[in-house]
Design a protein around this motif. Structure first.
Motif, mmCIF file in Angstrom:
data_model
loop_
_atom_site.group_PDB
_atom_site.id
_atom_site.type_symbol
_atom_site.label_atom_id
_atom_site.label_comp_id
_atom_site.label_asym_id
_atom_site.label_seq_id
_atom_site.Cartn_x
_atom_site.Cartn_y
_atom_site.Cartn_z
ATOM 1 N N GLN A 1 -12.595 10.893 41.959
ATOM 2 C CA GLN A 1 -12.974 10.660 40.567
ATOM 3 C C GLN A 1 -14.210 11.456 40.167
ATOM 4 N N GLU A 2 -15.188 11.548 41.070
ATOM 5 C CA GLU A 2 -16.452 12.198 40.745
ATOM 6 C C GLU A 2 -16.436 13.705 40.981
ATOM 7 N N ALA B 1 -12.596 6.965 48.989
ATOM 8 C CA ALA B 1 -11.790 8.140 48.651
ATOM 9 C C ALA B 1 -11.629 8.266 47.145
ATOM 10 N N ALA B 2 -11.345 7.142 46.489
ATOM 11 C CA ALA B 2 -11.163 7.155 45.036
ATOM 12 C C ALA B 2 -12.437 7.602 44.329
ATOM 13 N N PHE C 1 -4.950 10.265 39.804
ATOM 14 C CA PHE C 1 -4.786 9.593 41.098
ATOM 15 C C PHE C 1 -4.585 8.100 40.882
ATOM 16 N N THR C 2 -4.078 7.468 41.918
ATOM 17 C CA THR C 2 -3.946 6.018 41.924
ATOM 18 C C THR C 2 -4.125 5.537 43.346
ATOM 19 N N ILE C 3 -4.415 4.235 43.492
ATOM 20 C CA ILE C 3 -4.489 3.605 44.810
ATOM 21 C C ILE C 3 -3.334 2.621 44.911
ATOM 22 N N CYS D 1 -13.553 11.759 53.194
ATOM 23 C CA CYS D 1 -13.226 11.696 51.758
ATOM 24 C C CYS D 1 -13.912 12.815 50.986
ATOM 25 N N ARG D 2 -15.154 13.109 51.357
ATOM 26 C CA ARG D 2 -15.857 14.222 50.715
ATOM 27 C C ARG D 2 -15.181 15.557 51.051
#
Length: 481
Positions: A24-25, A19-20, A32-34, A399-400
């Motif tokens: 990010q991309e 997901a990150a 964001f953070t995890i 996630c996409r």
């Protein structure tokens, strides 16, 4: 810790790292953070420590499509998978976004501020922190890390040896030259048997009902050949699709012509075991893929049986005694160690209490929208994998899809998105057509699915790829404000 992020991802396992990556991309303007409850990344692959831990899916589909798997072994051990997760996080600098020892205990959506407020606790402090976000992505799987499932075994207290559940394996446990009885027949039990038999005096797998088993080579010959003649990324892509199509074929076969698939599976076991084959020990009471099909790499499970280091007994437990187990058919199994490989306990949303304007959400009343979001819950998504294929395949699509939704909201000046289920148009059904014990035990907490798209949760990568990766994010059931 900052007080606000555009997106918060909960969980730093396979799906959280995935997901990150996509946030990010694909959504470069988003902060964001995890938040990870434990002190290390890796999720399941860092938590589980039992001997022989490995994937039950090939790594070309279980791994990330954006970070090709390079090891020759397609069925990988737990340590290699954990290193792969860490390498992926470091390669894309996602490790810098992870905050450890941050357990989300509650999340409340505020309709006025259009934000989620999260209560975050720490194992090393009594202080509760508060953090807000515009969008919440839950990537913490669906089972309880603190509790496993162990049925009530009448008389177990009589046993004076060591009792271990694989989820909480004692890495200091010495099982050399010990007699071990494993209670269970799922993927964990089948994984434990060959590894324990290397040192133990005797390993017995006591199963109430057999499981369907497929014997496969641990290395993918096609993949290893292709990597020699074409770039690794191309080889990874081709083998990934080969294995996706193969898994869809096998699952479809199990639904349409189960008898012929059962015949094929049994033929493979008979070939591996020879004279050691006993029909009742490998004849489940259910159809293939009614529960998960177990993979055995390089026939290691059967090799342990042929060497008489491991044994399978299909029976039920009558009682325990100080030295072991007595079965209903009168078989006495002495044991120094009992391993209760009896399954997992479902826990949704990492155990956090989720509410909207202070009203707690009942997960059993929710409807899954494309298997990604939930009816009536604003700015909220989950990464949940397949039951009949690699977990990561579906998580990756989810996630996409999240990244597409976030970008659509930015492009159209929207701050809130809520899936809305129409009860007059759709019937409701159980979420998963899957009879595994851990799923059946959780029917009172699992969300439901609708009778047709986009509320139907497909266990099919091709259908989901078309719907999530190439489909629209602005249909009539996904309402933006």
């Amino acid at each position: 810790m900052n007080s606000h992020f555009d997106v918060i991802v909960v969980g730093a396992g396979l799906s959280g790292i995935g997901a990150a990556y996509y946030i990010q991309e694909k959504c470069k303007s988003k902060t964001f953070t995890i938040l990870e409850a434990r002190e290390k990344m890796g999720g399941t692959w860092d938590l589980f420590k039992y001997p022989g831990l490995r994937s039950d899916s090939d790594m070309y589909t279980f791994g990330f499509p954006f970070h090709p798997w390079k090891d020759p072994k397609a069925i990988a051990d737990g340590k290699s998978i954990l290193e792969y997760i860490k390498d992926t996080a470091q390669t894309f600098k996602i490790d810098q976004k992870i905050q450890y020892d941050r357990r989300v205990t509650a999340a409340d959506w505020n309709s006025e501020t259009k934000q989620w407020s999260l209560e975050v606790s720490s194992a090393t402090s009594d202080e509760m922190q508060m953090v807000t976000c515009s969008f919440l992505m839950m990537c913490c799987g669906y089972y309880n890390y603190k509790e496993a499932y162990t049925p009530e075994f009448k008389g177990l207290e009589k046993f004076t040896g060591k009792v271990v559940h694989p989820q909480f394996w004692d890495t200091e446990l010495n099982y050399t030259d010990k007699e071990i009885v494993i209670i269970g027949s799922g993927a964990t039990a089948i994984t434990l048997v060959p590894e324990l038999s290397k040192k133990a005096k005797k390993v017995t797998m006591l199963q109430r009902s057999p499981t369907y088993i497929m014997n496969l080579p641990s290395e993918d010959i096609v993949a290893n050949f292709l990597r020699k003649v074409i770039p690794n990324s191309w080889a990874h892509h081709l083998v990934r699709w080969k294995n996706i199509l193969l898994s869809i074929l096998i699952y479809s076969w199990s639904r349409k012509a189960p008898k012929s698939l059962i015949k094929l599976l049994k033929r493979g076991i008979k070939k591996a075991l020879g004279k050691k084959y006993i029909e009742k020990d490998f004849t489940p009471k259910y159809g293939p893929w009614d529960q998960r099909l177990c993979l055995v790499p390089d026939a290691d499970f059967f090799e342990a049986m042929k060497a008489e280091k491991a044994h399978v007994i299909t029976d039920t437990i009558a009682d325990f005694h100080s030295k072991g187990v007595l079965t209903d058919s009168g078989i006495n199994l002495n044991a120094d160690i009992l391993i209760t490989a009896t399954g997992l306990k479902i826990q949704l949303l990492g155990g956090a209490t989720v509410s909207i304007d202070g009203k707690t959400v009942n997960t059993a009343e929710l409807l899954a929208y494309r298997g990604v979001m939930f009816s009536g819950v604003p700015n909220f998504a989950v990464a949940i994998g397949y039951t009949n294929a690699s977990w990561t395949l579906k998580c990756d699509l989810n996630c996409r899809y999240l990244a597409k939704v976030l970008n659509y909201m930015d492009e159209n000046g929207k701050s809130v998105v809520i899936p809305q289920f129409d009860e007059t148009e759709f019937e409701t059904e159980r979420l998963l057509d899957f009879d595994a014990g851990y799923i059946l035990r959780a029917k009172d907490v699992l969300p439901k699915q609708g009778s047709a798209s986009p509320w139907k949760v497909h266990q099919n990568y091709i259908k989901d790829l078309l719907a999530l990766n190439y489909g629209k994010v602005n249909d009539q059931y996904l309402v933006y404000h």
